[in-house]
Design an enzyme around this catalytic site. Structure first.
Site, PDB file in Angstrom:
ATOM      1  N   ASP A  13     -13.893  17.232   8.118  1.00  8.50           N
ATOM      2  CA  ASP A  13     -14.419  17.713   6.833  1.00  8.50           C
ATOM      3  C   ASP A  13     -13.478  18.501   5.931  1.00  8.50           C
ATOM      4  OD1 ASP A  13     -16.689  16.673   8.058  1.00  8.50           O
ATOM      5  OD2 ASP A  13     -17.667  18.592   8.330  1.00  8.50           O
ATOM      6  N   LYS A  76     -20.876  11.727   7.766  1.00  4.84           N
ATOM      7  CA  LYS A  76     -21.876  12.362   8.622  1.00  4.84           C
ATOM      8  C   LYS A  76     -22.789  13.249   7.790  1.00  4.84           C
ATOM      9  CE  LYS A  76     -18.966  16.257  10.166  1.00  4.84           C
ATOM     10  NZ  LYS A  76     -19.773  17.385   9.753  1.00  4.84           N
ATOM     11  N   CYS A 109     -18.910  23.250  11.335  1.00  2.00           N
ATOM     12  CA  CYS A 109     -18.724  21.841  11.706  1.00  2.00           C
ATOM     13  C   CYS A 109     -17.726  21.647  12.840  1.00  2.00           C
ATOM     14  CB  CYS A 109     -18.329  21.024  10.487  1.00  2.00           C
ATOM     15  SG  CYS A 109     -19.642  20.971   9.234  1.00  2.00           S
TER      16      CYS A 109
END
Length: 180
Positions: A13, A76, A109
């Site tokens: 990310d 995701k 995350c």
């Protein structure tokens, strides 16, 4: 000692505005670029995650350009990459059990992905100079939580030289150019 044929790099990310406002963003991007190029030098599989990119934005341009040479992003919605079917399918289709983990945000995350990987039998090598969060305390706390849960701490240079094992050969010369 880690061996290249046992490892997968997972990049989490590094996207949009968030990638530019995390702690030490410029240094993070530099370390991630070294890590990605190093993984490519060792021909490691790379899994590249993006959290709802249509809302949060795409991966930082300079990293995406490098990543696109060997992989494609996996979208995701959950904080943990493990919860994305495509990620799980790609990862379980590989034989490697050592995960080199990097990205943002450390305490959300990256942390949740780490926990799920550890819970599913993978050994996680957390690259602490290639993770970040918006606040330094959250980066520190995220690292501490992952280490307490069983992740192994490393950094970009230590990891790459551990994969290299010896100070000789063309790959070693390329590695030296990469880290300078």
């Amino acid at each position: 000692m880690l061996k290249a044929d046992e490892c997968v790099l997972v990049v989490v990310d590094v996207q949009g505005q968030l990638a530019s406002i995390v702690q030490q963003s410029e240094q993070l991007h530099q370390k991630l670029a070294q890590l990605i190029k190093g993984a490519q030098l060792f021909e490691l599989p790379i899994l590249w995650l993006e959290q709802i990119p249509d809302k949060l934005g795409a991966t930082s341009k300079e990293l995406a350009l490098e990543l696109k040479k060997t992989t494609t992003p996996i979208t995701k919605e959950h904080f943990s990459g493990w919860q994305a079917n495509e990620f799980r399918t790609r990862l379980t289709g590989l034989t490697q059990k050592h995960i080199i983990l990097a990205g943002i945000e450390t305490h959300i995350c990256v942390y949740q992905t780490c926990r799920d990987l550890l819970d599913n039998g993978y050994q996680v090598h957390l690259v602490i100079d290639a993770v970040s969060s918006r606040q330094a305390i959250n980066k520190t706390s995220g690292i501490e939580m992952m280490l307490a849960y069983g992740a192994v701490q490393t950094n970009v240079e230590s990891l790459l030289f551990e994969l290299q094992h010896q100070a000789k050969g063309e790959r070693f010369k390329s590695l030296l150019k990469l880290i300078k």
